[in-house]
Scaffold this motif. Structure first.
Motif, PDB file in Angstrom:
ATOM      1  N   GLU A 139       4.125   3.169  -3.595  1.00 39.51           N
ATOM      2  CA  GLU A 139       2.692   2.881  -3.722  1.00 39.51           C
ATOM      3  C   GLU A 139       2.317   2.643  -5.187  1.00 39.51           C
ATOM      4  O   GLU A 139       1.490   1.790  -5.490  1.00 39.51           O
ATOM      5  CB  GLU A 139       1.830   4.026  -3.167  1.00 39.51           C
ATOM      6  N   LEU A 140       2.917   3.413  -6.099  1.00 34.64           N
ATOM      7  CA  LEU A 140       2.615   3.243  -7.518  1.00 34.64           C
ATOM      8  C   LEU A 140       3.206   1.933  -8.045  1.00 34.64           C
ATOM      9  O   LEU A 140       2.561   1.221  -8.827  1.00 34.64           O
ATOM     10  CB  LEU A 140       3.136   4.430  -8.334  1.00 34.64           C
ATOM     11  N   GLU A 152       3.691  -0.728  -6.329  1.00 32.07           N
ATOM     12  CA  GLU A 152       2.842  -1.792  -5.786  1.00 32.07           C
ATOM     13  C   GLU A 152       1.543  -1.937  -6.567  1.00 32.07           C
ATOM     14  O   GLU A 152       1.059  -3.053  -6.785  1.00 32.07           O
ATOM     15  CB  GLU A 152       2.560  -1.531  -4.304  1.00 32.07           C
ATOM     16  N   GLU A 153       0.962  -0.814  -7.011  1.00 29.30           N
ATOM     17  CA  GLU A 153      -0.273  -0.883  -7.803  1.00 29.30           C
ATOM     18  C   GLU A 153      -0.024  -1.555  -9.146  1.00 29.30           C
ATOM     19  O   GLU A 153      -0.831  -2.376  -9.599  1.00 29.30           O
ATOM     20  CB  GLU A 153      -0.851   0.517  -8.026  1.00 29.30           C
ATOM     21  N   VAL A 154       1.093  -1.205  -9.782  1.00 30.20           N
ATOM     22  CA  VAL A 154       1.431  -1.815 -11.072  1.00 30.20           C
ATOM     23  C   VAL A 154       1.643  -3.320 -10.897  1.00 30.20           C
ATOM     24  O   VAL A 154       1.117  -4.127 -11.667  1.00 30.20           O
ATOM     25  CB  VAL A 154       2.681  -1.144 -11.684  1.00 30.20           C
ATOM     26  N   LYS A 168       0.486  -5.249  -8.532  1.00 33.06           N
ATOM     27  CA  LYS A 168      -0.798  -5.897  -8.218  1.00 33.06           C
ATOM     28  C   LYS A 168      -1.596  -6.148  -9.491  1.00 33.06           C
ATOM     29  O   LYS A 168      -2.179  -7.228  -9.659  1.00 33.06           O
ATOM     30  CB  LYS A 168      -1.602  -5.030  -7.250  1.00 33.06           C
ATOM     31  N   ALA A 169      -1.595  -5.180 -10.401  1.00 33.37           N
ATOM     32  CA  ALA A 169      -2.305  -5.381 -11.670  1.00 33.37           C
ATOM     33  C   ALA A 169      -1.732  -6.584 -12.415  1.00 33.37           C
ATOM     34  O   ALA A 169      -2.476  -7.368 -13.017  1.00 33.37           O
ATOM     35  CB  ALA A 169      -2.211  -4.125 -12.539  1.00 33.37           C
ATOM     36  N   TYR A 228      -3.067  -9.997 -11.401  1.00 35.08           N
ATOM     37  CA  TYR A 228      -4.435 -10.304 -11.788  1.00 35.08           C
ATOM     38  C   TYR A 228      -4.575 -10.639 -13.268  1.00 35.08           C
ATOM     39  O   TYR A 228      -5.685 -10.737 -13.786  1.00 35.08           O
ATOM     40  CB  TYR A 228      -5.385  -9.161 -11.398  1.00 35.08           C
ATOM     41  N   ASN A 288      -0.589  -6.385 -18.541  1.00 34.24           N
ATOM     42  CA  ASN A 288      -1.356  -5.763 -17.457  1.00 34.24           C
ATOM     43  C   ASN A 288      -0.533  -4.666 -16.775  1.00 34.24           C
ATOM     44  O   ASN A 288      -1.044  -3.589 -16.477  1.00 34.24           O
ATOM     45  CB  ASN A 288      -1.754  -6.810 -16.414  1.00 34.24           C
ATOM     46  N   ALA A 294      -1.364  -0.712 -16.634  1.00 34.49           N
ATOM     47  CA  ALA A 294      -1.523  -0.111 -15.308  1.00 34.49           C
ATOM     48  C   ALA A 294      -0.572   1.069 -15.137  1.00 34.49           C
ATOM     49  O   ALA A 294      -0.961   2.127 -14.620  1.00 34.49           O
ATOM     50  CB  ALA A 294      -1.283  -1.152 -14.216  1.00 34.49           C
ATOM     51  N   SER A 347      -1.891   4.043 -16.898  1.00 34.12           N
ATOM     52  CA  SER A 347      -3.058   4.611 -16.214  1.00 34.12           C
ATOM     53  C   SER A 347      -2.660   5.435 -14.992  1.00 34.12           C
ATOM     54  O   SER A 347      -3.402   6.314 -14.554  1.00 34.12           O
ATOM     55  CB  SER A 347      -4.038   3.506 -15.803  1.00 34.12           C
ATOM     56  N   LEU A 348      -1.459   5.162 -14.444  1.00 32.65           N
ATOM     57  CA  LEU A 348      -0.973   5.876 -13.257  1.00 32.65           C
ATOM     58  C   LEU A 348      -0.009   7.015 -13.607  1.00 32.65           C
ATOM     59  O   LEU A 348       0.611   7.600 -12.728  1.00 32.65           O
ATOM     60  CB  LEU A 348      -0.275   4.890 -12.311  1.00 32.65           C
TER      61      LEU A 348
END
Length: 182
Positions: free
Chosen positions: A25-26, A28-30, A32-33, A36, A111, A115, A118-119
């Motif tokens: 999950e982490l 995937e968040e990185v 995704k950032a 963008y 990015n 990210a 931040s996580l």
């Protein structure tokens, strides 16, 4: 202080990681950032190879290390793993036919590093992605992954949990970093 600015200022290049997997999950968040990030004319020329498979991660590490050896270079710590034991490698490549590819890919890298911080994850930009994917083995890896367009390697963003003794104090910013024109 604003949380985003705090994450930017507190980010460090991490060169020592815990032997601990990063939850998908982490990752995937990185990733995704990264998707963008701004890009020239919104062409989104970059792609990300999100490598969590240990065999592929180790293969990319060996390829990168071989470039270090062949060019008589050294990793900044003399480490025999250019990825410093990080369990995740996010390779950023960008289409060769897009003039802004280096800028686009660099923004994706930044990015993702912000990210990650931040996580609660460590990250570092590892060079030689361009050279890695210019080799026959690098081209073979892309073919194996079904990537047939012409891509240039921009950078390897390694991720993992930072080892407690890995962080050094931040260097002060140079005095002439900003030239004010008021």
């Amino acid at each position: 202080m604003n949380k985003t600015i705090e994450d930017i200022i507190s980010r460090r290049s991490v060169k020592k990681y815990l032997d601990k997997p990063v939850p998908m999950e982490l990752v995937e968040e990185v990733v995704k950032a990264g998707t963008y990030a701004p890009s020239g004319m919104n062409k989104q020329s970059a792609i990300i190879l999100a490598v969590t498979n240990k065999e592929m991660r180790d293969r990319l590490s060996r390829l990168n290390l071989q470039l270090v050896i062949n060019r008589n270079l050294s990793t900044s710590s003399g480490h025999n793993d250019p990825f410093y034991g990080a369990p995740v490698v996010l390779v950023v490549l960008a289409r060769k036919d897009v003039g802004t590819r280096i800028y686009d890919g660099s923004l994706v890298m930044e990015n993702m590093m912000i990210a990650a911080n931040s996580l609660g994850l460590g990250s570092c930009w590892i060079h030689r992605a361009k050279e890695s994917f210019e080799t026959e083995e690098g081209k073979q890896i892309l073919r194996e992954l079904g990537i047939t367009d012409e891509y240039e390697g921009i950078g390897n963003c390694i991720l993992g949990y930072t080892a407690p003794d890995a962080l050094k104090p931040q260097n002060p910013r140079k005095d002439d970093y900003v030239v004010w024109v008021r």
